[in-house]
Enzyme design. Structure first.
Site, PDB file in Angstrom:
ATOM      1  CG  ASP A 138      -1.797  -1.392   1.325  1.00  0.00           C
ATOM      2  OD1 ASP A 138      -2.300  -1.983   0.364  1.00  0.00           O
ATOM      3  OD2 ASP A 138      -1.796  -1.774   2.713  1.00  0.00           O
ATOM      4  CD  GLU A 157      -9.676  -2.471  -0.903  1.00  0.00           C
ATOM      5  OE1 GLU A 157     -10.315  -2.614   0.109  1.00  0.00           O
ATOM      6  OE2 GLU A 157      -8.875  -3.455  -1.360  1.00  0.00           O
TER       7      GLU A 157
END
Length: 497
Positions: free
Chosen positions: A14, A179
């Site tokens: 991420d 997301e």
């Protein structure tokens, strides 16, 4: 040649990136491990140095507990008006009704501030951006069933209070699990970048744009603009990207990916890693160039004798800070105390190479310790030493199985060794396993190898979750004295079965 070498190897997923002048800063998810949110710095985008962690003390993270693949999800780092900001989610806070946390500093190496929590923003993967009026906006993937999807709201960064009710932005291109939002003001457009398709083989990055934050957001005609799904590429699961404008005015994107090996479906073992691609803007949309950056080979070896008072930022605890159960020894070495507080007394570091060797030495006159490789608390291979015997153990889910014991002469400190070695190649050119994990003990120059064991059982495809392998030393009972840990990549060659 397309990019197949990570800029950050090992479980650094991420990635979020920002730039100040000619220097780039990148943060990653840390999940159950503390200190949390590693911070890397680079001046060329392809070679990076770990300078610290953002979450380094109890006052910053009250609720943690070390649950596998819980803890800190998908932070975003930004620089605004001379201040660095990180916004992130501690998923252990969600049942308590606490929203995302916001911390800041003038020096990304730390220390970072205590957090401000954003009430009314319950979800994951938050982003922060400032508009033309210098108002901060937080965007997140909502977990509130009454306000589903990608939400955004202006906030007061001092108090965390929302300045307006959350509004729903673009909900993605239609793939599963929209997301990981990042919102950008570029030229006359607001761009909203999402991760979609789940963080497995269907992972992708998509983007939309609007003239104002009120929308409507128009999807890019070539979505997903970044993905390797259904491609025969050595890097898979690509997505969760963050755009960055370079000092020369060109653009790039950091994104996560994995390097699976072995038979279908492929097994990745070091977690989701960080990669880099070039970005061209064509007709107002980002287009990926995977050939732009050449990532050089990096020697990630180290030897730590724990001679200083401060631990290197590579060292992690599971759900607790290493300082809560370790103490430096005069003249070098580290005391690890199994009885110092609640939780596992394990000091660990990320495995970062595909094949590697790690070794450890500790004394066990006053306790029992274990040198182990793990992906979570139920899946690990390790070597336990109690001062007289070394025992090799495999733990796969609920099963723990001893695979051998070796007696250690009195007064001798053994070297415990764990190696990730290439799996055998079958006659048709395929390896069944991603690698083999060899467990061994070395006593006065004599080596006892307990065996080489299937690496699939320490892969995300088997265990699930969001992390990767770490290795380290745990005090199981009493106190042990850790003398040293060595880690080095080894040559990648495979035998033919």
């Amino acid at each position: 040649m397309t990019a197949s070498e990570p800029i950050l190897a090992g479980f650094y997923p991420d990635p979020s990136i920002c730039r100040v002048g000619d220097t780039y800063y990148l943060v990653s998810s840390s999940f159950e491990y503390l200190p949390g949110i590693p911070i890397h710095v680079s001046t060329d985008l392809v070679t990076w140095t770990l300078v610290g962690n953002a979450l380094t003390r109890e006052s910053q993270i009250a609720e943690h507990r070390g649950y596998p693949s819980a803890g800190i999800f998908a932070p975003t780092i930004r620089h605004h008006n001379g201040t660095f900001w990180i916004i992130g989610t501690n998923v252990n806070d969600i049942p308590l009704g606490r929203g995302h946390f916001l911390i800041h500093t003038s020096d990304p190496a730390g220390p970072w501030s205590d957090p401000v929590h954003i009430a009314g923003a319950i979800g994951i993967d938050p982003d922060i951006v400032w508009d033309d009026d210098d108002i901060a906006h937080v965007t997140w993937c909502s977990l509130n069933p009454e306000q589903p999807g990608i939400q955004s709201a202006p906030i007061d960064t001092t108090t965390g209070a929302l300045l307006a009710p959350p509004r729903q932005l673009w909900q993605g291109s239609g793939l599963a699990f929209p997301e990981g939002p990042h919102l950008y003001r570029i030229a006359d457009w607001w761009y909203l970048l999402l991760a979609e398709g789940g963080t497995e083989r269907g992972h992708a990055a998509t983007i939309a744009r609007a003239r104002t934050l009120d929308g409507p957001f128009e999807a890019a005609p070539h979505n997903p603009f970044l993905t390797h799904r259904s491609l025969a590429h050595p890097v898979q699961n690509t997505g969760h990207a963050d755009l960055i404008e370079l000092a020369d005015g060109t653009w790039a994107a950091a994104h996560l990916g994995v390097r699976p090996r072995g038979q279908t479906p492929g097994f990745h073992v070091n977690g989701r890693e960080s990669f880099l691609v070039g970005i061209d803007w064509i007709d107002g949309w980002p287009v990926v160039d995977e050939t732009r950056f050449a990532v050089p080979p990096v020697d990630r070896s180290f030897a730590d004798h724990f001679a200083g008072s401060d631990l290197h930022p590579r060292w992690l605890g599971v759900g607790r800070f290493p300082a809560s159960f370790t103490r430096p020894r005069t003249g070098g070495g580290l005391l690890i105390d199994a009885d110092a507080g609640e939780g596992r007394a394990l000091i660990a570091a990320r495995a970062t190479d595909l094949v590697w060797t790690a070794s450890a030495q500790f004394t066990a006159e006053a306790g029992t310790g274990r040198f182990l490789l793990l992906i979570d608390d139920r899946n690990w291979y390790g070597l336990t030493y109690d001062g007289s015997t070394v025992e090799a153990t495999l733990a796969v889910g609920p099963i723990e199985h001893s695979v051998g014991r070796h007696d250690i002469p009195a007064g001798v400190v053994p070297t415990l060794r764990i190696r990730a070695i290439p799996a055998p190649v079958l006659p048709h050119g395929v390896s069944l396993e991603p690698d083999l994990i060899e467990l061994a003990v070395i006593v006065e120059g004599a080596e006892r190898v307990f065996g080489a064991f299937d690496g699939r059982y320490l892969s995300t495809e088997v265990t699930g979750g969001f992390t990767g392998r770490v290795f380290g030393v745990q005090a199981l009972t009493g106190q042990i004295e850790l003398r040293e840990i060595h880690y080095a990549p080894t040559a990648e060659s495979a035998s033919t079965a």
